[in-house]
Design a protein around this motif. Structure first.
Motif, PDB file in Angstrom:
ATOM      1  N   LEU A 307       0.832  -1.201   0.000  1.00 37.85           N
ATOM      2  CA  LEU A 307       0.000   0.000   0.000  1.00 37.85           C
ATOM      3  C   LEU A 307       0.867   1.252   0.000  1.00 37.85           C
ATOM      4  N   VAL A 308       1.894   1.275   0.832  1.00 37.51           N
ATOM      5  CA  VAL A 308       2.792   2.431   0.890  1.00 37.51           C
ATOM      6  C   VAL A 308       3.410   2.688  -0.473  1.00 37.51           C
ATOM      7  N   GLN A 309       3.897   1.625  -1.130  1.00 39.31           N
ATOM      8  CA  GLN A 309       4.561   1.790  -2.419  1.00 39.31           C
ATOM      9  C   GLN A 309       3.595   2.291  -3.485  1.00 39.31           C
ATOM     10  N   THR A 310       2.402   1.721  -3.510  1.00 38.35           N
ATOM     11  CA  THR A 310       1.418   2.147  -4.510  1.00 38.35           C
ATOM     12  C   THR A 310       1.035   3.609  -4.309  1.00 38.35           C
ATOM     13  N   ALA A 311       0.809   3.995  -3.061  1.00 36.32           N
ATOM     14  CA  ALA A 311       0.437   5.380  -2.781  1.00 36.32           C
ATOM     15  C   ALA A 311       1.547   6.340  -3.200  1.00 36.32           C
ATOM     16  N   CYS A 312       2.795   5.981  -2.924  1.00 40.09           N
ATOM     17  CA  CYS A 312       3.921   6.831  -3.328  1.00 40.09           C
ATOM     18  C   CYS A 312       4.046   6.893  -4.848  1.00 40.09           C
ATOM     19  N   ASP A 313       3.829   5.760  -5.507  1.00 37.67           N
ATOM     20  CA  ASP A 313       3.932   5.718  -6.963  1.00 37.67           C
ATOM     21  C   ASP A 313       2.876   6.582  -7.644  1.00 37.67           C
ATOM     22  N   LEU A 314       1.729   6.737  -7.005  1.00 36.93           N
ATOM     23  CA  LEU A 314       0.663   7.539  -7.608  1.00 36.93           C
ATOM     24  C   LEU A 314       1.062   9.009  -7.758  1.00 36.93           C
ATOM     25  N   ARG A 315       2.079   9.434  -7.025  1.00 36.65           N
ATOM     26  CA  ARG A 315       2.580  10.802  -7.213  1.00 36.65           C
ATOM     27  C   ARG A 315       3.067  11.023  -8.634  1.00 36.65           C
ATOM     28  N   ASN A 316       3.593   9.958  -9.252  1.00 34.41           N
ATOM     29  CA  ASN A 316       4.151  10.091 -10.601  1.00 34.41           C
ATOM     30  C   ASN A 316       3.093  10.414 -11.638  1.00 34.41           C
ATOM     31  N   ARG A 317       1.812  10.256 -11.262  1.00 32.04           N
ATOM     32  CA  ARG A 317       0.725  10.550 -12.194  1.00 32.04           C
ATOM     33  C   ARG A 317       0.178  11.967 -12.031  1.00 32.04           C
TER      34      ARG A 317
END
Length: 355
Positions: A307-317
């Motif tokens: 969950l942490v990784q996915t949430a952080c990755d969403l910044r790239n969008r």
């Protein structure tokens, strides 16, 4: 609960006791989450801009909110409720409806049950609670505010008409400033005035809502206590004391994602088998634009790390200019569904082993 967030802060820090405590960040962008009773004497109220609260009471002690701590205390209180009834409908961290028509422990009356619950809450949390005891939810809600703090009010069936007679219409659920103004234009200020106008006249002017107002003026409320309702979304968010660039948000996203995962675990214990398929990142810019970025993957998140990784990755969008500054960030889980077709989810939050 009585001034819940502020009371928790005063309980945990003896230096705050007896002082006007405001749970909020200082600054023009912040709003008051809670105010101690000492602060309320200066006119400070929840949802008030923090800068106004500071003007009303320059000596107020501002304490940043700690929602993880408030949630933990709220769970303690919920545990007390469930010793007396399974029919509990939480409204927020500090308020709930309880149906004690058929209680687990029969103490002879709802009044006695409320007294014992309040005593247990104080013994176990050192916090005070107030209660309203009445035949329905609407009346109980009104009564719960009647003898605050640390008191209770009973409205018996034969007392309903007298209890409501002089109640201002602004105290009725759903009557805000606009509706109160419209009613004032008709000469309606109290529940007695509503009764006098009659259901047909109110319905003609306000539709079905008018008839509902008339019912409330008579103390009629047939809503049942709703318990066990599955959560549609779990989220946590923070407003920063000062605006931050996108690149500085990662520590905050990580912290909020961890809090959300822990809340998800508690929801799983209440409703095993319901999985959240969508991860949501919420951002609010310095000019109050709200952006959300979400991901619904084939495989839902199965761990805090995921969950942490996915949430952080969403910044790239987020494609806004690098000069954009953000005042708020939130992390959520939504898209709840039964775990059919996802057998691995059965062990998502395994029960703790007994010592």
């Amino acid at each position: 609960m009585d001034a819940f967030y502020a009371s928790v802060e005063q309980r945990d820090d003896p230096a705050l006791r007896g002082k006007p405590v405001v749970v909020a960040w200082r600054g023009a962008r912040s709003v008051v989450c809670a105010a101690s009773y000492e602060a309320r004497t200066f006119g400070i109220r929840s949802a008030m801009p923090a800068i106004r609260a500071e003007r009303l009471c320059p000596d107020a002690v501002f304490v940043p909110p700690d929602f993880s701590r408030y949630k933990a205390v709220s769970r303690q209180i919920r545990d007390v409720f469930e010793r007396y009834t399974t029919l509990v409908e939480p409204l927020s961290l500090d308020e709930a409806y309880l149906d004690v028509t058929s209680p687990k422990r029969d103490l002879g009356s709802a009044t006695a049950i409320a007294s014992e619950i309040r005593a247990a809450i104080f013994e176990e949390t050192a916090l005070t609670a107030s209660a309203g005891i009445a035949p329905n939810k609407f009346l109980a809600k009104i009564a719960s505010d009647w003898n605050k703090p640390n008191g209770q009010c009973v409205v018996k069936p034969q007392q309903i008409q007298a209890f409501l007679a002089h109640l201002p219409v602004g105290r009725l659920p759903g009557v805000g400033k606009v509706m109160a103004g419209k009613l004032a234009g008709l000469g309606i200020a109290t529940c007695t005035d509503l009764r006098s106008l009659g259901a047909d006249a109110l319905e003609q002017r306000f539709g079905r809502w008018g008839r509902r107002l008339h019912e409330l003026s008579l103390g009629i409320d047939e809503r049942a206590v709703q318990t066990g309702r599955a959560t549609l979304q779990i989220s946590n968010e923070d407003t920063f004391p000062s605006d931050l660039p996108l690149g500085a948000l990662e520590p905050h996203i990580r912290r909020l994602a961890i809090d959300t995962w822990n809340d998800y675990g508690r929801e799983w214990q209440r409703h095993p088998g319901r999985i959240a398929r969508t991860v949501v990142l919420k951002l609010k810019t310095s000019d109050f634009r709200i952006l959300t970025r979400s991901l619904t993957a084939n495989a839902p998140p199965t761990s805090e790390t995921a969950l942490v990784q996915t949430a952080c990755d969403l910044r790239n969008r987020v494609a806004l200019p690098s000069t954009t500054r953000y005042r708020l960030v939130g992390v959520g889980l939504s898209g709840f569904a039964e775990a059919d077709g996802h057998p691995a989810q059965e062990d998502l939050f395994p029960p703790l082993e007994k010592p």
